[in-house]
Design a protein around this motif. Structure first.
Motif, PDB file in Angstrom:
ATOM      1  N   ILE A  33       0.604  -0.885  -0.064  1.00 25.72           N
ATOM      2  CA  ILE A  33       0.126  -0.058  -0.190  1.00 25.72           C
ATOM      3  C   ILE A  33       0.642   1.538  -0.107  1.00 25.72           C
ATOM      4  N   VAL A  34       1.230   2.389  -1.296  1.00 19.76           N
ATOM      5  CA  VAL A  34       1.587   2.773  -1.102  1.00 19.76           C
ATOM      6  C   VAL A  34       1.045   4.606  -0.641  1.00 19.76           C
ATOM      7  N   PRO A  35       2.051   5.113   0.082  1.00 21.07           N
ATOM      8  CA  PRO A  35       1.022   6.517   1.310  1.00 21.07           C
ATOM      9  C   PRO A  35       1.764   7.581  -0.405  1.00 21.07           C
ATOM     10  N   LEU A  36       0.673   8.295   0.238  1.00 17.04           N
ATOM     11  CA  LEU A  36       0.438   9.577  -0.632  1.00 17.04           C
ATOM     12  C   LEU A  36       1.042  10.057  -1.676  1.00 17.04           C
ATOM     13  N   LYS A  37       2.415  10.120  -0.361  1.00  9.86           N
ATOM     14  CA  LYS A  37       3.991  10.699  -0.657  1.00  9.86           C
ATOM     15  C   LYS A  37       4.405  10.069  -1.543  1.00  9.86           C
ATOM     16  N   LEU A  38       4.748   8.834  -1.794  1.00 11.43           N
ATOM     17  CA  LEU A  38       5.098   8.342  -3.208  1.00 11.43           C
ATOM     18  C   LEU A  38       5.098   7.669  -3.653  1.00 11.43           C
ATOM     19  N   ARG A  39       3.246   8.130  -4.297  1.00 16.53           N
ATOM     20  CA  ARG A  39       2.415   7.614  -5.372  1.00 16.53           C
ATOM     21  C   ARG A  39       3.258   7.749  -7.086  1.00 16.53           C
ATOM     22  N   GLU A  40       4.004   9.319  -6.918  1.00 12.81           N
ATOM     23  CA  GLU A  40       4.402  10.044  -8.312  1.00 12.81           C
ATOM     24  C   GLU A  40       5.588   9.182  -8.232  1.00 12.81           C
ATOM     25  N   ASP A  41       6.383   8.669  -7.545  1.00  8.15           N
ATOM     26  CA  ASP A  41       6.971   7.603  -7.798  1.00  8.15           C
ATOM     27  C   ASP A  41       6.775   6.462  -8.644  1.00  8.15           C
ATOM     28  N   VAL A  42       6.007   5.751  -8.049  1.00  5.44           N
ATOM     29  CA  VAL A  42       5.612   4.570  -8.441  1.00  5.44           C
ATOM     30  C   VAL A  42       4.556   4.629  -9.938  1.00  5.44           C
ATOM     31  N   LEU A  43       4.187   6.398 -10.600  1.00  2.00           N
ATOM     32  CA  LEU A  43       3.822   5.839 -11.482  1.00  2.00           C
ATOM     33  C   LEU A  43       4.886   6.439 -13.035  1.00  2.00           C
ATOM     34  N   GLU A  44       5.914   6.642 -12.095  1.00  5.15           N
ATOM     35  CA  GLU A  44       7.220   6.860 -13.191  1.00  5.15           C
ATOM     36  C   GLU A  44       7.584   5.241 -14.161  1.00  5.15           C
ATOM     37  N   LEU A  45       6.417   4.557 -13.434  1.00  5.85           N
ATOM     38  CA  LEU A  45       6.420   2.929 -14.695  1.00  5.85           C
ATOM     39  C   LEU A  45       6.224   3.448 -15.935  1.00  5.85           C
ATOM     40  N   HIS A  46       5.582   4.429 -15.806  1.00  8.79           N
ATOM     41  CA  HIS A  46       5.115   4.724 -17.736  1.00  8.79           C
ATOM     42  C   HIS A  46       6.049   5.109 -18.297  1.00  8.79           C
TER      43      HIS A  46
END
Length: 85
Positions: free
Chosen positions: A4-17
């Motif tokens: 479960i990704v916290p709000l702060k780190l969601r942008e980093d996960v979206l780097e999958l794109h």
């Protein structure tokens, strides 16, 4: 089991794109490892706002090449090129 990704780190996960794999593949990959509320809608919004993805979104698939069988005798097959007319 997913992280479960916290709000702060969601942008980093979206780097999958960065590889521009498209909505379906990106959702599949993200769902395999992470989760947060509205994950799917955030991925859709990201991909739909990506200019390179939109430019190639409706590009037709490359047709597979069809290898011709080697002729067994002369004049068995004749090809005509109409493109030059």
């Amino acid at each position: 089991m997913r992280v479960i990704v916290p709000l702060k780190l969601r942008e980093d996960v979206l780097e999958l794109h960065r590889s521009h794999m498209g909505i379906v593949c990106m959702k599949m990959l993200a769902r395999s490892y992470v989760w947060w509320p509205k994950l799917d809608s955030e991925i859709e919004k990201l991909v739909k706002s990506c200019i390179p993805c939109q430019e190639t979104n409706n590009a037709p698939a490359v047709a597979p090449l069809h290898p011709w069988l080697w002729p067994m005798r002369p004049w068995q097959r004749i090809h005509i090129d109409f493109a030059g007319l």
